[in-house]
Design a protein around this motif. Structure first.
Motif, PDB file in Angstrom:
ATOM      1  N   LEU A   1      70.461  39.692  26.841  1.00 49.72           N
ATOM      2  CA  LEU A   1      71.414  39.478  25.748  1.00 49.72           C
ATOM      3  C   LEU A   1      72.717  40.228  25.997  1.00 49.72           C
ATOM      4  O   LEU A   1      73.346  40.716  25.054  1.00 49.72           O
ATOM      5  N   SER A   2      73.112  40.334  27.248  1.00 48.04           N
ATOM      6  CA  SER A   2      74.380  40.996  27.547  1.00 48.04           C
ATOM      7  C   SER A   2      75.552  40.134  27.091  1.00 48.04           C
ATOM      8  O   SER A   2      75.394  38.964  26.732  1.00 48.04           O
TER       9      SER A   2
ATOM     10  N   ALA B   1      77.637  34.701  26.216  1.00 54.03           N
ATOM     11  CA  ALA B   1      78.761  33.764  26.327  1.00 54.03           C
ATOM     12  C   ALA B   1      78.352  32.507  27.083  1.00 54.03           C
ATOM     13  O   ALA B   1      78.708  31.386  26.691  1.00 54.03           O
ATOM     14  N   ARG B   2      77.590  32.662  28.181  1.00 54.91           N
ATOM     15  CA  ARG B   2      77.119  31.495  28.929  1.00 54.91           C
ATOM     16  C   ARG B   2      76.156  30.665  28.105  1.00 54.91           C
ATOM     17  O   ARG B   2      76.194  29.435  28.123  1.00 54.91           O
ATOM     18  N   ARG B   3      75.268  31.330  27.391  1.00 55.48           N
ATOM     19  CA  ARG B   3      74.318  30.606  26.552  1.00 55.48           C
ATOM     20  C   ARG B   3      75.040  29.774  25.493  1.00 55.48           C
ATOM     21  O   ARG B   3      74.677  28.620  25.233  1.00 55.48           O
ATOM     22  N   ILE B   4      76.037  30.355  24.851  1.00 52.99           N
ATOM     23  CA  ILE B   4      76.770  29.639  23.798  1.00 52.99           C
ATOM     24  C   ILE B   4      77.475  28.426  24.375  1.00 52.99           C
ATOM     25  O   ILE B   4      77.509  27.349  23.753  1.00 52.99           O
TER      26      ILE B   4
ATOM     27  N   ASP C   1      87.390  32.557  23.687  1.00 53.61           N
ATOM     28  CA  ASP C   1      87.454  31.096  23.650  1.00 53.61           C
ATOM     29  C   ASP C   1      86.541  30.636  22.524  1.00 53.61           C
ATOM     30  O   ASP C   1      85.319  30.547  22.680  1.00 53.61           O
ATOM     31  N   ALA C   2      87.130  30.360  21.374  1.00 56.29           N
ATOM     32  CA  ALA C   2      86.339  30.091  20.167  1.00 56.29           C
ATOM     33  C   ALA C   2      85.850  28.653  20.077  1.00 56.29           C
ATOM     34  O   ALA C   2      85.105  28.328  19.144  1.00 56.29           O
ATOM     35  N   ALA C   3      86.241  27.782  20.994  1.00 58.14           N
ATOM     36  CA  ALA C   3      85.843  26.374  20.900  1.00 58.14           C
ATOM     37  C   ALA C   3      84.323  26.190  20.916  1.00 58.14           C
ATOM     38  O   ALA C   3      83.784  25.448  20.091  1.00 58.14           O
ATOM     39  N   PRO C   4      83.559  26.837  21.837  1.00 60.30           N
ATOM     40  CA  PRO C   4      82.096  26.670  21.776  1.00 60.30           C
ATOM     41  C   PRO C   4      81.485  27.181  20.481  1.00 60.30           C
ATOM     42  O   PRO C   4      80.531  26.594  19.966  1.00 60.30           O
ATOM     43  N   HIS C   5      82.028  28.275  19.944  1.00 57.51           N
ATOM     44  CA  HIS C   5      81.510  28.800  18.682  1.00 57.51           C
ATOM     45  C   HIS C   5      81.740  27.799  17.546  1.00 57.51           C
ATOM     46  O   HIS C   5      80.869  27.591  16.695  1.00 57.51           O
TER      47      HIS C   5
END
Length: 693
Positions: free
Chosen positions: A243-244, A249-252, A663-667
């Motif tokens: 959970l680093s 970030a990659r998971r999201i 980079d808020a687009a994936p969120h």
């Protein structure tokens, strides 16, 4: 050197062959009058020794033939072709005086006697794996050795080490052990850790928290919970869940890509869709474009985020269109399916030929455009008589006089607490958030006594709090804006149709006429704050105030009719098909016949009373495809910009001044979408099931 040679030979030949080779090598060295180590180091005699070794090996065992290889050349021995085809290859590599043999991997066989150690076989009989009948653990083929099997029994199952073979045979024949074993041989801890990492990352994205919260808070808390509820052994397994910051970030991004893939597949198979778009600036100065899409999927109408992109240059209509068009072309989504575009009618959105909506209507000729009904409502309620407008402006000045000075706000809080007031602070009014106006005025009116004590007589507006006429106007404004805000809120939310909005507005128009008539009769029961204040001061309303209130109510009604003109509704059959008695002008004869069949179905009539309008027509696509698709096309357009307004609120909460580089687009894809990512599918696509990947 000779020891190294014999060690290599021991892996490939039996003891008799090794002794034979050793004796002949010793005789060879004695003939040449040189020690063997020195002989092997001399380059001119090296090839003779290697050739001699080859001959010894080929003569000693008919099943193995040595093939001499070196860096400089490869020597071919004089052996028969028949023996070469039948024998396996053995390589001598003379580089750096090292000798190695290449051989086929050795496969162990299962023996029935291994059951005395508690092991049966699993898989292919020719190259089986060992499976413990007690713990069902599967070992590799190399573990099929009595010593290794006994070690497993004594270390893992010490209580059964003295049992005879009949005990293990009885355990093997039990019904529980007759179940087919699991086909997986490898450890699945990494797969479970990877899947758990995706689940936690999904919840982090939904909450809008920083990526570091996974390693700094969630993981330690999970370890503490598991340790207290179970034991330390299970708690250590939490360490495998990565959970680093970079991993989350990659998971999201993977989760957002899966949601986008699912959305694109839905849009490709749907009959049509409508768009809702808006643009705003974020905390880092980037112009962010949000586009939502409404489409029919299965038996309902869904709303999802189509894209969240930052505009690289100017936020013009052409740039906005190019951003949306590139997404459509990349995913091969047809523009012809677009039926409507909803915007806030700003210059960048709803301009002429060069602007976004016009360009969208050019590539989608059947598409229409609409102006957000919430914006229309907000513009309509701004118009009011001068006397009421002055009271509103003065109320805002009083609030700003205190809210703009932190010291004054703290003193007011202390005073309100000492006087036992219901509230301890005023609310700040903003023109952008028009829904706050009603609450701001109500709070100011409720704290009028505390403000009268607190306000300095030097402040020029302090006398307003002692003026009953001013307070009467303030009480009316608090009531009317509270009612208008309630109407505005009722038009917001998901799956709001044009019919819902116009029903609310029709109700408001009737109420405005009723309120105006009541005020003319000096009946103020419809305005509770004003009515209670009149009872408190035991007074009546002046004719000037009544005239201003009536003028405001009737003017508001006429303004709403201007922004929401009454038109001939040819789509009334969509709202309630069971009230239609004549053929609507918008329907052809075949569709009207289908509508008659639909309204004559008793089961359909029961569903109409139980389902929402969107779900009702979506559920009839299979049975009445023609008329149902026409109804869904009417229901697809967005009525308000509620989703874009909500999306920008989420965006501002996610990308703060402390996370300007995010980079808020994936969120946004995860937070603003109704599609749940398929984490199992994402994990199956990964070729490497390591917990850190």
């Amino acid at each position: 050197m000779i020891a190294h040679l014999l060690c290599i030979l021991s892996y490939n030949f039996n003891t008799f062959v090794i002794l034979d080779v050793y004796s002949k090598l010793t005789m060879f060295c004695t003939t040449n009058s040189l020690p063997m180590d020195l002989l092997l180091k001399q380059g001119n005699l090296k090839q003779e020794v290697e050739s001699f070794c080859y001959q010894i090996v080929s003569e000693s065992n008919d099943q193995k033939v040595g093939v001499l290889q070196s860096e400089d050349e490869q020597l071919q021995p004089s052996v028969s072709k028949k023996s070469e085809s039948e024998l396996s290859r053995v390589k001598f590599i003379s580089n750096s005086n090292k000798i190695a043999f290449s051989k086929k991997p050795k496969r162990r066989k299962y023996d029935e006697s291994y059951l005395s150690f508690g092991f049966t076989y699993f898989g292919n009989r020719d190259a089986p794996h060992a499976q413990c009948v007690l713990c069902k653990k599967i070992l590799s083929n190399s573990s099929l050795a009595p010593s290794k099997l006994r070690r497993h029994l004594e270390t893992k199952h010490a209580a059964y080490k003295d049992k005879d073979i009949s005990f293990f045979k009885q355990h093997l024949d039990s019904p529980e052990n007759n179940k087919p074993p699991t086909p997986k041989i490898v450890n699945t801890d990494n797969e479970s850790a990877t899947e758990a990492s995706y689940n936690v990352s999904y919840h982090i994205a939904l909450s809008g928290e920083a990526h570091t919260i996974g390693e700094l808070l969630i993981k330690p808390c999970a370890k503490d919970v598991v340790m207290r509820m179970f034991d330390e052994q299970y708690s250590k397994k939490i360490d495998a869940v990565q959970l680093s910051n970079s991993t989350v970030a990659r998971r999201i991004k993977d989760l957002a890509a899966d949601i986008e893939e699912e959305l694109v597949c839905r849009l490709k198979i749907c009959d049509g869709f409508s768009l809702q778009l808006d643009e705003s600036a974020d905390v880092s100065g980037l112009a962010v474009l949000l586009v939502f899409v409404r489409y029919r999927f299965n038996k309902s109408i869904e709303e999802d985020l189509l894209l969240c992109e930052s505009l690289q240059s100017n936020a013009t209509g052409e740039e906005i269109f190019n951003c949306i068009n590139s997404f459509m072309q990349k995913h091969e989504i047809e523009w012809e399916k677009c039926v409507d575009v909803c915007s806030d009618a700003s210059r960048a959105m709803d301009g002429k030929i060069a602007e976004a909506v016009t360009l969208i209507k050019y590539v989608a000729p059947e598409s229409t455009s609409s102006h957000c009904l919430l914006y229309r409502h907000a513009l309509a309620v701004k118009i009011m008589p001068t006397s009421l407008k002055n009271v509103l402006d003065q109320a805002v000045q009083i609030i700003n006089y205190i809210k703009a000075r932190p010291h004054q706000s703290r003193l007011l809080k202390i005073l309100c607490e000492e006087m036992g007031a219901q509230h301890t602070a005023l609310l700040l009014n903003t023109e952008v958030r028009w829904l706050s106006r009603g609450k701001v005025l109500v709070r100011l009116f409720e704290l009028r006594r505390e403000l009268l004590v607190f306000m300095d007589s030097a402040f020029r507006l302090s006398d307003c709090l002692t003026n009953s006429s001013w307070l009467l106007r303030l009480a009316y404004l608090a009531d009317i804006f509270t009612k208008l805000n309630e109407v505005n809120l009722s038009m917001q939310g998901k799956n709001v149709t044009v019919f819902t909005v116009f029903d609310k507005l029709s109700s408001l128009l009737r109420k405005l006429e009723f309120w105006a008539s009541s005020v003319e009769e000096e009946n103020f029961d419809c305005f509770p704050t004003l009515s209670d204040f009149l009872t408190e001061i035991n007074s009546t309303v002046d004719k000037d105030i009544c005239s201003a209130i009536v003028q405001h109510l009737r003017g508001l009604r006429s303004t709403l009719l201007k922004y929401f003109p009454v038109t001939n509704d040819n789509n009334a059959w969509v709202r309630n098909p069971f009230t239609v008695t004549v053929k609507p002008a918008s329907l052809v004869a075949r569709d009207y016949e289908s509508l008659i069949d639909l309204t004559s179905d008793s089961q359909v009539k029961q569903n109409f009373s139980e389902l929402s309008l969107n779900d009702f027509w979506s559920s009839l696509i299979q049975e009445y495809p023609s008329i149902a698709r026409r109804a869904v096309r009417v229901l697809l357009p967005f009525a308000t910009m509620h989703l874009c307004e909500t999306g920008f609120s989420y965006y501002a909460a996610t990308k703060t001044k402390y996370r300007k580089r995010l980079d808020a687009a994936p969120h946004m894809r995860i937070r603003l979408s109704n599609i749940t990512p398929n984490i199992k599918r994402i994990c199956d696509k990964k070729t490497q099931k390591h917990c850190s990947h």
